[in-house]
Design a protein around this motif. Structure first.
Motif, PDB file in Angstrom:
ATOM      1  N   GLU A  64       0.834  -1.049   0.485  1.00  0.00           N
ATOM      2  CA  GLU A  64      -0.555   0.211  -0.351  1.00  0.00           C
ATOM      3  C   GLU A  64       1.190   1.647  -0.508  1.00  0.00           C
ATOM      4  O   GLU A  64       2.335   1.059   0.509  1.00  0.00           O
ATOM      5  CB  GLU A  64      -0.614   0.118   1.518  1.00  0.00           C
ATOM      6  CG  GLU A  64      -1.582  -1.540   1.234  1.00  0.00           C
ATOM      7  CD  GLU A  64      -2.896  -1.192   2.654  1.00  0.00           C
ATOM      8  OE1 GLU A  64      -2.555  -0.630   3.421  1.00  0.00           O
ATOM      9  OE2 GLU A  64      -3.767  -1.953   2.868  1.00  0.00           O
ATOM     10  N   THR A  65       0.450   2.699  -0.419  1.00  0.00           N
ATOM     11  CA  THR A  65       0.923   3.839  -0.211  1.00  0.00           C
ATOM     12  C   THR A  65       1.214   4.044   0.840  1.00  0.00           C
ATOM     13  O   THR A  65       2.937   4.418   1.301  1.00  0.00           O
ATOM     14  CB  THR A  65      -0.196   4.762  -1.133  1.00  0.00           C
ATOM     15  OG1 THR A  65      -0.880   4.935   0.096  1.00  0.00           O
ATOM     16  CG2 THR A  65      -0.512   4.370  -2.321  1.00  0.00           C
ATOM     17  N   ILE A  98       7.188   7.104  -7.810  1.00  0.00           N
ATOM     18  CA  ILE A  98       5.548   5.972  -7.291  1.00  0.00           C
ATOM     19  C   ILE A  98       4.763   6.672  -6.371  1.00  0.00           C
ATOM     20  O   ILE A  98       3.502   6.715  -7.452  1.00  0.00           O
ATOM     21  CB  ILE A  98       5.950   4.756  -6.593  1.00  0.00           C
ATOM     22  CG1 ILE A  98       6.001   3.548  -7.107  1.00  0.00           C
ATOM     23  CG2 ILE A  98       4.219   4.353  -6.278  1.00  0.00           C
ATOM     24  CD1 ILE A  98       6.366   2.212  -7.038  1.00  0.00           C
ATOM     25  N   MET A  99       5.434   7.604  -5.614  1.00  0.00           N
ATOM     26  CA  MET A  99       4.706   8.179  -4.652  1.00  0.00           C
ATOM     27  C   MET A  99       4.224   9.606  -5.895  1.00  0.00           C
ATOM     28  O   MET A  99       3.062   9.722  -5.595  1.00  0.00           O
ATOM     29  CB  MET A  99       5.051   8.657  -3.750  1.00  0.00           C
ATOM     30  CG  MET A  99       5.025   7.659  -2.003  1.00  0.00           C
ATOM     31  SD  MET A  99       3.518   6.531  -1.806  1.00  0.00           S
ATOM     32  CE  MET A  99       2.906   8.094  -1.360  1.00  0.00           C
ATOM     33  N   GLU A 100       4.939  10.477  -6.532  1.00  0.00           N
ATOM     34  CA  GLU A 100       4.806  11.555  -7.421  1.00  0.00           C
ATOM     35  C   GLU A 100       4.073  11.284  -8.756  1.00  0.00           C
ATOM     36  O   GLU A 100       3.410  11.731  -8.806  1.00  0.00           O
ATOM     37  CB  GLU A 100       6.925  11.964  -7.824  1.00  0.00           C
ATOM     38  CG  GLU A 100       7.453  12.430  -6.736  1.00  0.00           C
ATOM     39  CD  GLU A 100       8.563  12.829  -7.228  1.00  0.00           C
ATOM     40  OE1 GLU A 100       8.909  12.709  -8.606  1.00  0.00           O
ATOM     41  OE2 GLU A 100       9.875  13.448  -6.436  1.00  0.00           O
ATOM     42  N   GLU A 101       4.308  10.382  -9.208  1.00  0.00           N
ATOM     43  CA  GLU A 101       3.074   9.938  -9.941  1.00  0.00           C
ATOM     44  C   GLU A 101       1.915   9.719  -9.553  1.00  0.00           C
ATOM     45  O   GLU A 101       1.144  10.207  -9.786  1.00  0.00           O
ATOM     46  CB  GLU A 101       3.518   8.572 -10.396  1.00  0.00           C
ATOM     47  CG  GLU A 101       4.442   8.618 -11.440  1.00  0.00           C
ATOM     48  CD  GLU A 101       4.379   9.149 -12.386  1.00  0.00           C
ATOM     49  OE1 GLU A 101       3.581   9.068 -13.155  1.00  0.00           O
ATOM     50  OE2 GLU A 101       6.345   9.853 -13.270  1.00  0.00           O
ATOM     51  N   LEU A 102       1.260   8.524  -8.708  1.00  0.00           N
ATOM     52  CA  LEU A 102      -0.009   8.963  -7.476  1.00  0.00           C
ATOM     53  C   LEU A 102      -0.437   9.844  -7.147  1.00  0.00           C
ATOM     54  O   LEU A 102      -1.417  10.437  -7.501  1.00  0.00           O
ATOM     55  CB  LEU A 102       0.326   8.000  -6.252  1.00  0.00           C
ATOM     56  CG  LEU A 102       0.601   6.618  -6.300  1.00  0.00           C
ATOM     57  CD1 LEU A 102       0.462   5.811  -5.289  1.00  0.00           C
ATOM     58  CD2 LEU A 102      -0.789   6.109  -7.177  1.00  0.00           C
ATOM     59  N   ILE A 123      -3.554  14.808  -8.672  1.00  0.00           N
ATOM     60  CA  ILE A 123      -3.875  16.895  -8.666  1.00  0.00           C
ATOM     61  C   ILE A 123      -4.564  17.048 -10.131  1.00  0.00           C
ATOM     62  O   ILE A 123      -5.347  17.682  -9.984  1.00  0.00           O
ATOM     63  CB  ILE A 123      -2.198  17.393  -8.789  1.00  0.00           C
ATOM     64  CG1 ILE A 123      -1.544  17.001  -7.499  1.00  0.00           C
ATOM     65  CG2 ILE A 123      -2.024  18.264  -9.705  1.00  0.00           C
ATOM     66  CD1 ILE A 123       0.096  17.582  -7.589  1.00  0.00           C
ATOM     67  N   LEU A 124      -4.690  16.487 -11.348  1.00  0.00           N
ATOM     68  CA  LEU A 124      -5.196  16.045 -12.599  1.00  0.00           C
ATOM     69  C   LEU A 124      -6.560  16.048 -11.924  1.00  0.00           C
ATOM     70  O   LEU A 124      -7.625  16.607 -12.713  1.00  0.00           O
ATOM     71  CB  LEU A 124      -4.725  14.815 -13.071  1.00  0.00           C
ATOM     72  CG  LEU A 124      -2.753  15.211 -13.568  1.00  0.00           C
ATOM     73  CD1 LEU A 124      -2.722  14.357 -14.773  1.00  0.00           C
ATOM     74  CD2 LEU A 124      -3.598  16.407 -14.490  1.00  0.00           C
ATOM     75  N   CYS A 125      -6.987  15.025 -11.020  1.00  0.00           N
ATOM     76  CA  CYS A 125      -8.177  15.178 -10.305  1.00  0.00           C
ATOM     77  C   CYS A 125      -8.664  16.528 -10.082  1.00  0.00           C
ATOM     78  O   CYS A 125      -9.980  16.370 -10.647  1.00  0.00           O
ATOM     79  CB  CYS A 125      -8.810  13.646  -9.814  1.00  0.00           C
ATOM     80  SG  CYS A 125      -8.091  11.937 -10.989  1.00  0.00           S
ATOM     81  N   LEU A 136       7.737  16.305  -1.812  1.00  0.00           N
ATOM     82  CA  LEU A 136       7.979  15.004  -1.811  1.00  0.00           C
ATOM     83  C   LEU A 136       9.445  15.336  -2.629  1.00  0.00           C
ATOM     84  O   LEU A 136      10.178  14.650  -2.535  1.00  0.00           O
ATOM     85  CB  LEU A 136       6.693  14.372  -2.269  1.00  0.00           C
ATOM     86  CG  LEU A 136       7.139  12.833  -2.307  1.00  0.00           C
ATOM     87  CD1 LEU A 136       7.686  11.572  -1.552  1.00  0.00           C
ATOM     88  CD2 LEU A 136       5.696  12.296  -3.381  1.00  0.00           C
ATOM     89  N   ARG A 137       9.244  16.372  -3.887  1.00  0.00           N
ATOM     90  CA  ARG A 137       9.813  16.580  -4.467  1.00  0.00           C
ATOM     91  C   ARG A 137      10.848  17.605  -4.221  1.00  0.00           C
ATOM     92  O   ARG A 137      12.078  17.939  -4.871  1.00  0.00           O
ATOM     93  CB  ARG A 137       9.689  17.805  -5.942  1.00  0.00           C
ATOM     94  CG  ARG A 137       8.470  16.713  -6.763  1.00  0.00           C
ATOM     95  CD  ARG A 137       7.702  17.242  -7.670  1.00  0.00           C
ATOM     96  NE  ARG A 137       8.412  18.083  -8.831  1.00  0.00           N
ATOM     97  CZ  ARG A 137       9.167  17.551  -9.545  1.00  0.00           C
ATOM     98  NH1 ARG A 137       8.256  16.087  -9.794  1.00  0.00           N
ATOM     99  NH2 ARG A 137       9.484  18.999 -10.145  1.00  0.00           N
ATOM    100  N   MET A 138      11.062  17.816  -2.983  1.00  0.00           N
ATOM    101  CA  MET A 138      12.709  18.698  -2.518  1.00  0.00           C
ATOM    102  C   MET A 138      13.447  18.385  -1.992  1.00  0.00           C
ATOM    103  O   MET A 138      13.873  17.152  -1.766  1.00  0.00           O
ATOM    104  CB  MET A 138      11.770  19.254  -1.337  1.00  0.00           C
ATOM    105  CG  MET A 138      11.507  20.446  -1.574  1.00  0.00           C
ATOM    106  SD  MET A 138      10.619  21.381   0.241  1.00  0.00           S
ATOM    107  CE  MET A 138      12.081  22.023   1.309  1.00  0.00           C
TER     108      MET A 138
END
Length: 326
Positions: A20-21, A89-93, A98-100, A324-326
């Protein structure tokens, strides 16, 4: 806060494993903090729940992901090799959600321009807003976005109808909100120590508060208790351990970095959940601070409740993605 999207992988020896995430979030948090306690705080769960979840995951996978010791936890070489994949994986999720959310905002606004003000103290604005606002404008071009910097020596204003204020608040004794205000908690905050990479030899993996009180400390506007709330709190705690601390207060981050470059002492930085604030100055690094300060803090968005909830949700997701991207 944990998400429950699951991935099924086949393990021929033990059958089906539900990954799971929340497991990926736990792995990332533990690898960054090196502590079950701090990782649990960042994930808004109890320490026993985190420890049990990790133990079960390791048993299911048949591998050891973290070495435990009295000093904390550290990722095994296998876990270290998996961290980039877990983060990806977390960035893609995050991008999926975000798109939704962006679609929901666009549907809500119906292509009408909407004014939005985001206010913050300069250091928070510089650390977080560029990526968040760039992504927000890309997803919702109808927004008319304005950034308002709160002076370092100023108090937090009451938000206007279309304004969100990015601020730091205590979580051990939360201040009651004024009528009509709403709060969105983005992440927990922890103090870190920033210093020149050659200032301490050998360079430790972390700094203990008993070691810190023996070093010269450089602060930025420490008497501005609102803009420097975490610094003020940790300093008061350190003064309770040693009354004659050597503290030099400077008026800006530029001067602080100059002092650090000359190896005249150490300063304070922040950790967002399990992500250290990015330091761009050459040779300046940050270390975790092990402390016993009972006061705890979080980064929050405060607003009047008149902003569309779909937009607030999108902003919160963009902030999480930026951290998450920092």
């Amino acid at each position: 806060k944990w998400n429950y999207i699951s991935f099924i992988s086949n393990n021929h020896r033990k059958g089906i494993i539900m990954l799971e995430t929340k497991h990926l979030e736990a792995i990332l948090a533990l690898s960054q903090t090196g502590s079950f306690h701090k990782a649990a705080d960042a994930l808004y769960i109890s320490q026993p729940a985190l420890s049990t979840a990790l133990k079960k995951l390791e048993e299911q996978l048949g591998v050891t992901l973290f070495e435990r010791s009295s000093a904390g936890v550290s990722p095994t070489p296998l876990c270290q090799s998996l961290l980039p994949l877990a983060k990806s994986i977390m960035e893609e999720l995050n991008q999926f959600t975000i798109l939704c959310s962006a679609y929901n905002v666009l549907t809500k606004l119906a292509h009408h321009h909407y004014p939005l003000i985001i206010s913050a103290y300069p250091l928070l604005a510089a650390a977080l807003l560029p990526e968040v606002l760039s992504s927000l404008k890309a997803h919702v071009p109808e927004l008319d976005i304005a950034i308002r910097q709160i002076p370092m020596n100023g108090t937090l204003p009451a938000p206007e109808a279309h304004e969100l204020i990015l601020c730091i608040e205590r979580t051990d004794e939360p201040a009651p909100l004024r009528p009509g205000l709403c709060r969105e908690t983005l992440c927990t905050l922890e103090p870190r120590v920033c210093l020149h990479k050659d200032y301490l030899k050998p360079l430790p993996a972390f700094l203990d508060e008993q070691e810190l009180i023996e070093l010269p400390i450089i602060t930025i506007l420490k008497n501005n208790t609102l803009s420097s709330v975490v610094t003020t709190s940790i300093l008061n705690h350190l003064y309770s351990l040693k009354s004659d601390l050597l503290v030099t207060d400077v008026p800006s981050s530029t001067i602080l970095v100059s002092f650090l470059q000359k190896q005249l002492g150490v300063g304070f930085s922040l950790q967002f959940d399990f992500t250290p604030m990015h330091i761009t100055s050459e040779n300046i690094i940050t270390l975790p601070l092990r402390h016993t300060n009972p006061q705890t803090f979080a980064l929050s968005l405060v607003h009047m409740g008149q902003i569309p909830p779909e937009l607030v949700t999108l902003l919160v997701q963009l902030f999480h993605n930026a951290l998450l991207r920092m």
